[in-house]
Design a protein around this motif. Structure first.
Motif, PDB file in Angstrom:
ATOM      1  N   GLU A 163      83.620  41.622  35.590  1.00  0.00           N
ATOM      2  CA  GLU A 163      83.776  42.724  35.146  1.00  0.00           C
ATOM      3  C   GLU A 163      83.611  43.887  36.376  1.00  0.00           C
ATOM      4  OE1 GLU A 163      83.775  44.317  32.080  1.00  0.00           O
ATOM      5  OE2 GLU A 163      83.732  41.866  31.114  1.00  0.00           O
ATOM      6  N   ASN A 164      82.894  43.457  37.188  1.00  0.00           N
ATOM      7  CA  ASN A 164      82.429  44.812  38.186  1.00  0.00           C
ATOM      8  C   ASN A 164      83.780  44.977  38.827  1.00  0.00           C
ATOM      9  OD1 ASN A 164      81.967  45.248  41.041  1.00  0.00           O
ATOM     10  ND2 ASN A 164      79.843  46.032  40.785  1.00  0.00           N
ATOM     11  N   LEU A 165      85.055  43.290  39.433  1.00  0.00           N
ATOM     12  CA  LEU A 165      86.127  43.269  39.736  1.00  0.00           C
ATOM     13  C   LEU A 165      87.029  44.091  39.683  1.00  0.00           C
ATOM     14  CD1 LEU A 165      85.481  40.471  41.772  1.00  0.00           C
ATOM     15  CD2 LEU A 165      85.555  42.135  42.099  1.00  0.00           C
ATOM     16  N   ARG A 166      86.874  43.960  37.910  1.00  0.00           N
ATOM     17  CA  ARG A 166      88.518  44.107  37.409  1.00  0.00           C
ATOM     18  C   ARG A 166      88.192  45.912  36.832  1.00  0.00           C
ATOM     19  NH1 ARG A 166      87.326  39.406  32.944  1.00  0.00           N
ATOM     20  NH2 ARG A 166      85.970  41.598  31.727  1.00  0.00           N
ATOM     21  N   SER A 167      86.711  46.425  37.192  1.00  0.00           N
ATOM     22  CA  SER A 167      86.811  48.068  36.458  1.00  0.00           C
ATOM     23  C   SER A 167      87.387  48.815  37.898  1.00  0.00           C
ATOM     24  CB  SER A 167      85.391  47.943  36.100  1.00  0.00           C
ATOM     25  OG  SER A 167      84.592  48.078  36.974  1.00  0.00           O
ATOM     26  N   LEU A 182      89.658  33.006  38.203  1.00  0.00           N
ATOM     27  CA  LEU A 182      90.469  33.701  38.319  1.00  0.00           C
ATOM     28  C   LEU A 182      91.472  33.619  37.032  1.00  0.00           C
ATOM     29  CD1 LEU A 182      91.408  30.837  40.799  1.00  0.00           C
ATOM     30  CD2 LEU A 182      91.581  33.325  41.066  1.00  0.00           C
ATOM     31  N   ASP A 183      91.113  33.656  36.293  1.00  0.00           N
ATOM     32  CA  ASP A 183      91.973  33.947  34.590  1.00  0.00           C
ATOM     33  C   ASP A 183      91.914  35.158  34.495  1.00  0.00           C
ATOM     34  OD1 ASP A 183      94.252  32.309  33.708  1.00  0.00           O
ATOM     35  OD2 ASP A 183      93.269  32.429  31.616  1.00  0.00           O
ATOM     36  N   SER A 184      90.247  35.149  34.361  1.00  0.00           N
ATOM     37  CA  SER A 184      89.905  36.291  34.504  1.00  0.00           C
ATOM     38  C   SER A 184      90.211  38.566  35.378  1.00  0.00           C
ATOM     39  CB  SER A 184      88.217  36.589  33.601  1.00  0.00           C
ATOM     40  OG  SER A 184      87.773  37.889  33.198  1.00  0.00           O
ATOM     41  N   VAL A 185      89.963  37.629  36.016  1.00  0.00           N
ATOM     42  CA  VAL A 185      90.577  38.981  37.539  1.00  0.00           C
ATOM     43  C   VAL A 185      91.543  38.836  37.671  1.00  0.00           C
ATOM     44  CG1 VAL A 185      89.282  39.912  39.027  1.00  0.00           C
ATOM     45  CG2 VAL A 185      88.164  38.904  37.441  1.00  0.00           C
ATOM     46  N   ALA A 186      91.983  37.865  38.291  1.00  0.00           N
ATOM     47  CA  ALA A 186      93.212  38.224  38.748  1.00  0.00           C
ATOM     48  C   ALA A 186      94.329  38.648  38.204  1.00  0.00           C
ATOM     49  CB  ALA A 186      94.009  37.066  39.346  1.00  0.00           C
ATOM     50  N   ASN A 187      94.843  39.270  38.594  1.00  0.00           N
ATOM     51  CA  ASN A 187      96.905  39.676  38.417  1.00  0.00           C
ATOM     52  C   ASN A 187      97.544  38.981  39.485  1.00  0.00           C
ATOM     53  OD1 ASN A 187      96.735  41.956  39.885  1.00  0.00           O
ATOM     54  ND2 ASN A 187      96.425  43.776  38.567  1.00  0.00           N
ATOM     55  N   ARG A 188      97.778  38.640  39.904  1.00  0.00           N
ATOM     56  CA  ARG A 188      98.328  37.878  41.103  1.00  0.00           C
ATOM     57  C   ARG A 188      98.234  36.877  42.018  1.00  0.00           C
ATOM     58  NH1 ARG A 188     101.896  38.888  45.964  1.00  0.00           N
ATOM     59  NH2 ARG A 188     100.622  40.813  46.358  1.00  0.00           N
ATOM     60  N   ILE A 189      98.510  36.018  42.213  1.00  0.00           N
ATOM     61  CA  ILE A 189      97.654  34.185  42.650  1.00  0.00           C
ATOM     62  C   ILE A 189      98.831  34.196  43.695  1.00  0.00           C
ATOM     63  CG2 ILE A 189      97.849  32.358  42.237  1.00  0.00           C
ATOM     64  CD1 ILE A 189      95.802  33.527  40.415  1.00  0.00           C
ATOM     65  N   ILE A 190      98.536  33.774  45.093  1.00  0.00           N
ATOM     66  CA  ILE A 190      99.095  33.230  46.032  1.00  0.00           C
ATOM     67  C   ILE A 190      98.514  31.762  46.334  1.00  0.00           C
ATOM     68  CG2 ILE A 190      98.932  33.732  48.997  1.00  0.00           C
ATOM     69  CD1 ILE A 190     100.751  36.359  47.058  1.00  0.00           C
ATOM     70  N   VAL A 197     104.009  30.512  52.306  1.00  0.00           N
ATOM     71  CA  VAL A 197     102.462  30.909  50.761  1.00  0.00           C
ATOM     72  C   VAL A 197     104.224  31.531  49.373  1.00  0.00           C
ATOM     73  CG1 VAL A 197     101.867  33.717  50.373  1.00  0.00           C
ATOM     74  CG2 VAL A 197     101.486  32.083  52.006  1.00  0.00           C
ATOM     75  N   TYR A 198     103.171  31.177  48.647  1.00  0.00           N
ATOM     76  CA  TYR A 198     104.018  30.951  47.053  1.00  0.00           C
ATOM     77  C   TYR A 198     103.317  32.543  46.518  1.00  0.00           C
ATOM     78  CZ  TYR A 198     106.392  26.739  48.925  1.00  0.00           C
ATOM     79  OH  TYR A 198     107.044  25.919  49.467  1.00  0.00           O
ATOM     80  N   SER A 199     104.061  33.154  45.886  1.00  0.00           N
ATOM     81  CA  SER A 199     103.310  34.149  44.701  1.00  0.00           C
ATOM     82  C   SER A 199     103.752  33.888  43.577  1.00  0.00           C
ATOM     83  CB  SER A 199     103.524  35.353  45.856  1.00  0.00           C
ATOM     84  OG  SER A 199     103.085  36.159  44.971  1.00  0.00           O
ATOM     85  N   TYR A 200     103.111  34.616  42.761  1.00  0.00           N
ATOM     86  CA  TYR A 200     103.558  34.540  41.383  1.00  0.00           C
ATOM     87  C   TYR A 200     102.358  36.170  41.208  1.00  0.00           C
ATOM     88  CZ  TYR A 200     103.677  29.572  42.939  1.00  0.00           C
ATOM     89  OH  TYR A 200     104.129  28.703  42.596  1.00  0.00           O
ATOM     90  N   ASN A 201     103.140  36.233  40.113  1.00  0.00           N
ATOM     91  CA  ASN A 201     102.708  38.102  39.350  1.00  0.00           C
ATOM     92  C   ASN A 201     101.862  37.291  38.091  1.00  0.00           C
ATOM     93  OD1 ASN A 201     103.358  39.751  41.450  1.00  0.00           O
ATOM     94  ND2 ASN A 201     105.150  39.347  41.035  1.00  0.00           N
ATOM     95  N   THR A 202     100.761  36.899  38.330  1.00  0.00           N
ATOM     96  CA  THR A 202     100.302  36.355  36.910  1.00  0.00           C
ATOM     97  C   THR A 202      98.926  36.127  37.117  1.00  0.00           C
ATOM     98  OG1 THR A 202     100.236  34.965  35.472  1.00  0.00           O
ATOM     99  CG2 THR A 202     101.122  34.047  36.589  1.00  0.00           C
ATOM    100  N   ASN A 203      98.393  36.059  35.962  1.00  0.00           N
ATOM    101  CA  ASN A 203      96.734  35.106  36.125  1.00  0.00           C
ATOM    102  C   ASN A 203      96.335  33.692  36.870  1.00  0.00           C
ATOM    103  OD1 ASN A 203      97.420  34.255  33.941  1.00  0.00           O
ATOM    104  ND2 ASN A 203      95.430  35.710  32.897  1.00  0.00           N
ATOM    105  N   TYR A 204      95.686  33.290  36.687  1.00  0.00           N
ATOM    106  CA  TYR A 204      95.805  31.819  36.652  1.00  0.00           C
ATOM    107  C   TYR A 204      96.446  31.080  35.616  1.00  0.00           C
ATOM    108  CZ  TYR A 204      94.108  27.014  37.402  1.00  0.00           C
ATOM    109  OH  TYR A 204      93.628  25.495  38.139  1.00  0.00           O
ATOM    110  N   ALA A 205      96.266  31.566  34.065  1.00  0.00           N
ATOM    111  CA  ALA A 205      96.668  30.339  33.125  1.00  0.00           C
ATOM    112  C   ALA A 205      98.326  30.694  33.623  1.00  0.00           C
ATOM    113  CB  ALA A 205      96.737  31.212  31.956  1.00  0.00           C
ATOM    114  N   GLY A 206      99.049  31.358  34.071  1.00  0.00           N
ATOM    115  CA  GLY A 206     100.211  31.397  34.130  1.00  0.00           C
ATOM    116  C   GLY A 206     100.404  31.215  35.549  1.00  0.00           C
ATOM    117  N   PHE A 207     100.368  30.809  36.321  1.00  0.00           N
ATOM    118  CA  PHE A 207     100.454  30.214  37.960  1.00  0.00           C
ATOM    119  C   PHE A 207     100.397  29.003  37.044  1.00  0.00           C
ATOM    120  CE2 PHE A 207      98.182  27.147  40.418  1.00  0.00           C
ATOM    121  CZ  PHE A 207      98.279  27.329  41.408  1.00  0.00           C
TER     122      PHE A 207
END
Length: 608
Positions: A163-167, A182-190, A197-207
């Motif tokens: 909650e702290n990091l999301r806000s 990761l699924d809850s907080v991240a909006n990009r996965i490296i 390095v590969y970049s994915y503009n999504t959370n863990y499930a999308g990665f």
């Protein structure tokens, strides 16, 4: 707004190149998760971006007046510094001191650190990590870089940190192996993979989905390349007379295809170990109680572990989970009650703390494993210590390196190898997800699916518990141990419902009878259903039974063919007995699951 850009970063340690021409950028407000197998350079990348380490090549371009906060895996403090002094110094915030001090005390209390004047030197490793986390969160950094922030946090603390990091308005770059986090907080996965390095503009499930697509495309391209190469080869191999008329461009094309690189697949840990036979008596706890001073950690706990039990223990830090595991292993004695281990029980204990005595810095990797055994019996036959290390991604020169040179994740992976080398039939995993990379965790979870023995897991990793256990014991205030069927998500839903009902009962009018308040459960019913683990088991158990029956037939044929070879005959007979025992256990389990499925189909309910 672009906060930071990394251009052509290269970093090597000896002959080992961990980063190879990496390009990377961070935008304002981004929440980026960094993943990759242990030893690929995740922590190194974070330290370079934080300005704590220099790359061999490349450069970092930062926005003007950029403030960077950094949480290390192993934070250090000034000797003699108190908890509050350390937080205020590390935070380096321009916010009003009185306000920040109040916030610091509030956060520290939430994370289980309540002695604000305690000297940091006296804190445990977990407390020091939580102290450093609070300091990082309180900083007014534009970019917060966190290396394993969820280590040493219980589930409630992890939820609070989410909650702290999301806000948080500032950008966050973090390395963590907590997949729900990761699924809850991240909006990009490296993803760091083989220096790139590969970049994915999504959370863990999308990665996971996009990584699969990337790998499938690479394999598809390689398949096409091989088909073209095959046709070109036929053309090139025509007779000498025909070669005089061949086009030069086509020959050059063949050479180009022939010399092309195939996609490199990820190396994965291969888990395999022999299983010692588990007899009728397994692990029995009866009336176990343990206190330290005035604090009762475990009170009157009784449980008999079944042969295929998958049990998870949860609770706040300091609630007694590790103490209970140490009582099972015999390292700690209960104040009262008994712990009984069957004669055939062979415990493999994966401890959350690996001390200097356990892993001497000056010892070689290969010698550390040879201390257990030079060879180990596995499902694939006898495997040498060197081959076992290769399965755990320690190959060639890595096996002769010193333990002190390993990263935290590599040490945990090696420690897991040592535990499994002992061929346990009762596996106790105390915080197994700390410092293990996601790929190794996935392999461990798959291994536990087929492990023929008891699995006891202490973990704050919600994903891991959902994936591996079918029963949860929660250690609560006063030493009480509550039992919940299902994985972590099932436990959390039932525990939350219980808390709501208890609160409602406590707030009910004074005229309501005490009996009604105590029996808040009465009348509360739910539909019977499979847990996640039971559903998975139900879908595969018939195939497992068929496989065991087929194996017994093959063994019977082998016994007839080797009737005069007494050594081979004894080996085959013993294997047949083990398989028949396992088949009997699977049949019992199948009957239970079939009965449960029938009751579910009939819509049976149970009282909560």
């Amino acid at each position: 707004m672009n906060l930071l850009t990394a251009e052509n970063l290269t970093k090597s340690f000896g002959l080992r190149k961990v980063l190879a021409g990496v390009n990377f950028s961070m935008q304002e407000g981004e929440k980026v998760g960094v993943i990759g197998i242990n030893g690929t350079g995740k922590s190194t990348l974070l330290r370079i971006l934080a300005g704590l380490e220099e790359p061999d090549e490349g450069r970092i371009i930062k926005a003007n007046h950029l403030k960077v906060g950094f949480l290390s895996q192993n934070p250090e403090f000034i000797p003699g510094e108190t908890v509050l002094e350390a937080v205020l110094r590390v935070a380096q915030t321009e916010t009003n001191r009185e306000f920040i001090e109040t916030e610091a005390k509030s956060m520290l209390t939430r994370l289980g650190v309540t002695e604000f004047e305690e000297i940091c030197d006296r804190l445990s490793g977990g407390q020091r990590k939580r102290l450093a986390l609070v300091a990082a969160l309180l900083s007014d950094a534009d970019l917060l870089i966190l290396d394993e922030p969820t280590n040493h946090l219980d589930s409630e603390m992890s939820g609070w940190l989410e909650e702290n990091l999301r806000s948080r308005k500032g950008a966050v770059l973090m390395v963590t192996h907590d997949r729900y986090f990761l699924d809850s907080v991240a909006n990009r996965i490296i993803e760091i993979d083989k220096g790139a390095v590969y970049s994915y503009n999504t959370n863990y499930a999308g990665f996971l989905e996009r990584k699969l697509q990337r790998e499938e495309m690479a394999l598809s391209s390689e398949k096409k390349r091989q088909n073209i190469l095959r046709n070109e080869l036929k053309w090139v191999q025509r007779g000498a007379q025909a070669r005089t008329t061949k086009q030069k461009a086509r020959l050059e094309r063949f050479e180009e295809l022939k010399n092309g690189d195939a996609p490199v697949t990820d190396s994965r840990v291969e888990l395999s170990s022999a299983l010692s036979r588990l007899g009728r008596t397994t692990v029995e706890l009866e009336g176990v109680t343990k206190s330290f001073g005035d604090k009762c950690l475990v009170r009157d706990f009784t449980y008999l572990f079944g042969k295929d039990d998958r049990v998870g223990f949860v609770g706040r830090n300091g609630s007694g989970k590790t103490t209970l595991m140490r009582m099972i292993t015999g390292e700690e004695k209960p104040d009262c009650g008994t712990v009984t281990l069957g004669q055939t029980v062979k415990i493999g204990y994966y401890s959350q703390e690996i001390g200097q005595e356990e892993m001497p810095a000056d010892k070689r990797v290969i010698d550390y494993i040879r201390d257990v055994a030079e060879f180990v019996d596995t499902a694939d036959g006898k495997v040498s210590a060197a081959r076992m290390l290769e399965r755990f991604l320690f190959a060639g020169e890595d096996q002769y390196g010193l333990l002190g040179k390993l990263s935290g994740g590599e040490r945990r992976r090696l420690y897991l190898c040592k535990v499994l080398m002992g061929s346990p039939n009762v596996l106790i995993l105390d915080e197994p997800t700390n410092d293990l990379d996601i790929a190794t965790l996935q392999t461990l979870e798959d291994y536990l699916d087929s492990f023929r023995g008891i699995v006891i897991a202490v973990s704050h990793d919600r994903y891991f518990l959902d994936r591996t256990v079918h029963r949860i014991f929660a250690l609560e205030e006063g030493g009480h141990v509550s039992r919940y069927e299902g994985g972590y998500t099932d436990y959390r839903q039932k525990a939350d419902q219980k808390d709501v009902l208890e609160k409602t009962a406590a707030e009910s009018p004074a005229g309501e009878s005490s009996a009604a308040r105590k029996n808040w459960k009465s009348g509360q019913t739910k539909k019977l259903k499979f847990s996640y683990q039971e559903q998975k088991e139900y879908e595969t158990i018939e195939a497992q039974i068929a496989g065991l029956e087929e194996k017994i037939k093959i063994l019977e044929d082998d016994i007839l063919r080797n009737a005069r070879d007494f050594a081979k005959l004894n080996e085959l007979t013993a294997e047949k007995e083990r398989t028949e025992q396992l088949l009997e256990e699977k049949m019992d389990r199948w009957m239970y699951l079939e009965d449960l499925a029938a009751r579910i189909e009939q819509g049976e309910t149970y009282t909560v």
